[in-house]
Design a protein around this motif. Structure first.
Motif, PDB file in Angstrom:
ATOM      1  N   ALA A   1       2.217  10.632  -7.812  1.00 10.21           N
ATOM      2  CA  ALA A   1       0.753  10.587  -7.757  1.00 10.21           C
ATOM      3  C   ALA A   1       0.273   9.350  -7.007  1.00 10.21           C
ATOM      4  CB  ALA A   1       0.173  10.606  -9.176  1.00 10.21           C
ATOM      5  N   THR A   2       0.965   8.226  -7.200  1.00  7.09           N
ATOM      6  CA  THR A   2       0.591   6.996  -6.506  1.00  7.09           C
ATOM      7  C   THR A   2       0.751   7.146  -4.998  1.00  7.09           C
ATOM      8  OG1 THR A   2       1.249   5.638  -8.399  1.00  7.09           O
ATOM      9  CG2 THR A   2       1.092   4.537  -6.272  1.00  7.09           C
ATOM     10  N   VAL A   3       1.900   7.657  -4.575  1.00  4.69           N
ATOM     11  CA  VAL A   3       2.176   7.777  -3.139  1.00  4.69           C
ATOM     12  C   VAL A   3       1.217   8.766  -2.479  1.00  4.69           C
ATOM     13  CG1 VAL A   3       3.876   8.536  -1.431  1.00  4.69           C
ATOM     14  CG2 VAL A   3       4.587   7.083  -3.338  1.00  4.69           C
ATOM     15  N   ILE A   4       1.053   9.941  -3.093  1.00  2.00           N
ATOM     16  CA  ILE A   4       0.165  10.953  -2.507  1.00  2.00           C
ATOM     17  C   ILE A   4      -1.281  10.448  -2.486  1.00  2.00           C
ATOM     18  CG2 ILE A   4      -0.771  13.281  -2.774  1.00  2.00           C
ATOM     19  CD1 ILE A   4       1.913  14.099  -3.962  1.00  2.00           C
TER      20      ILE A   4
ATOM     21  N   GLY B   1      -7.118   9.832  -4.178  1.00  3.31           N
ATOM     22  CA  GLY B   1      -7.240   9.628  -2.748  1.00  3.31           C
ATOM     23  C   GLY B   1      -8.690   9.540  -2.293  1.00  3.31           C
ATOM     24  N   LEU B   2      -9.535  10.421  -2.816  1.00  5.55           N
ATOM     25  CA  LEU B   2     -10.950  10.406  -2.423  1.00  5.55           C
ATOM     26  C   LEU B   2     -11.651   9.142  -2.919  1.00  5.55           C
ATOM     27  CD1 LEU B   2     -11.955  14.140  -3.066  1.00  5.55           C
ATOM     28  CD2 LEU B   2     -11.638  13.006  -0.854  1.00  5.55           C
ATOM     29  N   GLN B   3     -11.405   8.777  -4.168  1.00  6.23           N
ATOM     30  CA  GLN B   3     -12.048   7.590  -4.719  1.00  6.23           C
ATOM     31  C   GLN B   3     -11.704   6.345  -3.900  1.00  6.23           C
ATOM     32  OE1 GLN B   3     -13.692   4.875  -7.821  1.00  6.23           O
ATOM     33  NE2 GLN B   3     -14.121   6.979  -7.300  1.00  6.23           N
ATOM     34  N   TYR B   4     -10.423   6.160  -3.623  1.00  5.17           N
ATOM     35  CA  TYR B   4     -10.000   4.934  -2.947  1.00  5.17           C
ATOM     36  C   TYR B   4     -10.191   4.993  -1.446  1.00  5.17           C
ATOM     37  CZ  TYR B   4      -8.326   2.631  -7.093  1.00  5.17           C
ATOM     38  OH  TYR B   4      -8.280   1.990  -8.316  1.00  5.17           O
TER      39      TYR B   4
ATOM     40  N   ALA C   1     -12.966   5.433  -0.060  1.00  7.05           N
ATOM     41  CA  ALA C   1     -14.204   4.677   0.171  1.00  7.05           C
ATOM     42  C   ALA C   1     -13.906   3.185   0.299  1.00  7.05           C
ATOM     43  CB  ALA C   1     -15.185   4.921  -0.971  1.00  7.05           C
ATOM     44  N   TYR C   2     -12.949   2.700  -0.487  1.00  9.53           N
ATOM     45  CA  TYR C   2     -12.596   1.288  -0.417  1.00  9.53           C
ATOM     46  C   TYR C   2     -11.753   0.988   0.822  1.00  9.53           C
ATOM     47  CZ  TYR C   2     -14.129   1.331  -5.284  1.00  9.53           C
ATOM     48  OH  TYR C   2     -14.867   1.474  -6.425  1.00  9.53           O
ATOM     49  N   THR C   3     -10.797   1.850   1.111  1.00  3.75           N
ATOM     50  CA  THR C   3      -9.955   1.602   2.287  1.00  3.75           C
ATOM     51  C   THR C   3     -10.763   1.709   3.580  1.00  3.75           C
ATOM     52  OG1 THR C   3      -9.247   3.936   2.339  1.00  3.75           O
ATOM     53  CG2 THR C   3      -7.846   2.372   1.142  1.00  3.75           C
ATOM     54  N   SER C   4     -11.819   2.517   3.586  1.00  2.00           N
ATOM     55  CA  SER C   4     -12.647   2.605   4.794  1.00  2.00           C
ATOM     56  C   SER C   4     -13.291   1.266   5.103  1.00  2.00           C
ATOM     57  CB  SER C   4     -13.717   3.697   4.636  1.00  2.00           C
ATOM     58  OG  SER C   4     -14.700   3.325   3.685  1.00  2.00           O
TER      59      SER C   4
ATOM     60  N   PRO D   1      -2.421  -6.744   3.483  1.00  2.00           N
ATOM     61  CA  PRO D   1      -2.579  -7.248   2.102  1.00  2.00           C
ATOM     62  C   PRO D   1      -3.657  -6.513   1.309  1.00  2.00           C
ATOM     63  CG  PRO D   1      -2.382  -9.071   3.654  1.00  2.00           C
ATOM     64  CD  PRO D   1      -2.552  -7.820   4.479  1.00  2.00           C
ATOM     65  N   ALA D   2      -4.794  -6.218   1.964  1.00  2.00           N
ATOM     66  CA  ALA D   2      -5.881  -5.520   1.256  1.00  2.00           C
ATOM     67  C   ALA D   2      -5.476  -4.101   0.899  1.00  2.00           C
ATOM     68  CB  ALA D   2      -7.140  -5.520   2.109  1.00  2.00           C
ATOM     69  N   LEU D   3      -4.827  -3.404   1.836  1.00  2.00           N
ATOM     70  CA  LEU D   3      -4.356  -2.050   1.526  1.00  2.00           C
ATOM     71  C   LEU D   3      -3.321  -2.081   0.403  1.00  2.00           C
ATOM     72  CD1 LEU D   3      -3.945  -0.382   5.056  1.00  2.00           C
ATOM     73  CD2 LEU D   3      -5.727   0.048   3.359  1.00  2.00           C
ATOM     74  N   GLY D   4      -2.478  -3.112   0.411  1.00  2.00           N
ATOM     75  CA  GLY D   4      -1.485  -3.242  -0.653  1.00  2.00           C
ATOM     76  C   GLY D   4      -2.118  -3.419  -2.022  1.00  2.00           C
ATOM     77  N   ASN D   5      -3.224  -4.154  -2.069  1.00  2.00           N
ATOM     78  CA  ASN D   5      -3.927  -4.317  -3.347  1.00  2.00           C
ATOM     79  C   ASN D   5      -4.421  -2.981  -3.875  1.00  2.00           C
ATOM     80  OD1 ASN D   5      -3.571  -7.093  -3.420  1.00  2.00           O
ATOM     81  ND2 ASN D   5      -5.501  -7.526  -2.380  1.00  2.00           N
ATOM     82  N   TYR D   6      -4.907  -2.128  -2.981  1.00  2.00           N
ATOM     83  CA  TYR D   6      -5.391  -0.820  -3.413  1.00  2.00           C
ATOM     84  C   TYR D   6      -4.239   0.094  -3.808  1.00  2.00           C
ATOM     85  CZ  TYR D   6     -10.088  -2.109  -2.088  1.00  2.00           C
ATOM     86  OH  TYR D   6     -11.312  -2.733  -2.029  1.00  2.00           O
ATOM     87  N   LEU D   7      -3.081  -0.093  -3.204  1.00  2.00           N
ATOM     88  CA  LEU D   7      -1.902   0.666  -3.641  1.00  2.00           C
ATOM     89  C   LEU D   7      -1.592   0.360  -5.102  1.00  2.00           C
ATOM     90  CD1 LEU D   7       0.677   2.374  -3.207  1.00  2.00           C
ATOM     91  CD2 LEU D   7       1.776   0.299  -2.346  1.00  2.00           C
TER      92      LEU D   7
END
Length: 230
Positions: free
Chosen positions: A33-36, A104-107, A109-112, A155-161
């Motif tokens: 679930a995390t990876v997808i 995926g949809l929720q995050y 917005a943050y990754t954008s 680093p920012a993308l890693g935090n969201y992971l």
């Protein structure tokens, strides 16, 4: 008896060893679930970032509205909507895919916003040079801007992971048997919550430490001046 295993609560160590295989099954679901969820967030977030930076307002404004809507509404509401409301309109998804899609949809917005910050960090002169060479906007974005933006935002993308990983337990509300839900079932059946929940906490700590270490290594290995395309 649970999942075909007979519990031995006389010894905490034997009890922990007996439930470890079941928790590892839940761990595998958590990792999937995390990876997808992260892949969806990264891809859809990139699409949102590109659309929000479009010069046409008819394109950028709807993208900004979608981004704000996803970011400003709780993940649980989005999850319930996908799982309980969409079937009324003929769209039925398995519980696991529903949960991964909601993450995926929720995050996204943050990754954008992360992508936007990385894109805006590229010197304006490079855009102008690409325009002078008659590069299209898509070609400039794909060949010049994105390869330089990605190393800056690792680093920012890693935090969201890591955040996605820690939000996976919310999927238990739609009956996804991720690790924490499995631990709760074990506690309900054996009346021993301390050991399974402690084991889940330890596994989550281990996963986040490994993920953080991998992010640091990737951040150091990627050239800050941009990813080479050949």
């Amino acid at each position: 008896m649970l999942f075909g295993i007979e519990w031995n609560t006389d010894s905490n160590w034997l009890f922990a060893a007996s439930i470890l295989p079941i928790l590892l099954r839940g761990l595998w679901v958590t990792l999937q679930a995390t990876v997808i969820g992260f892949v969806l967030a990264a891809l859809f977030g990139l699409l949102l970032a590109a659309l929000k930076s479009a010069p046409l307002r008819v394109v950028s404004w709807p993208a900004r509205f979608v981004s704000e809507f996803l970011r400003d509404t709780p993940l649980l509401i989005q999850l319930f909507f996908l799982y309980y409301v969409l079937p009324d309109y003929g769209i039925v998804l398995p519980a696991f895919m529903t949960g991964a899609l909601a993450l995926g949809l929720q995050y996204s917005a943050y990754t954008s916003e992360v992508y936007r910050a990385g894109i805006e960090a590229i010197p304006r002169g490079q855009h102008e040079a690409a325009k002078a060479l008659d590069f299209s906007r898509l070609h400039t974005f794909r060949i010049i801007v994105l390869p330089q933006a990605i190393p800056r935002i690792i680093p920012a993308l890693g935090n969201y992971l890591v955040s996605i990983m820690k939000d996976v337990p919310l999927l238990s509300v739609v009956s996804v048997l991720e690790m924490l839900n499995v631990a709760k079932i074990i506690g309900d059946r054996t009346f021993n919550y301390l050991i399974p929940l402690s084991m889940v906490g330890g596994l989550y700590l281990l996963m986040t430490l490994v993920a953080a270490a991998g992010i640091r290594v990737l951040d150091k290995r990627l050239p800050q001046q941009g990813i080479p395309l050949r």
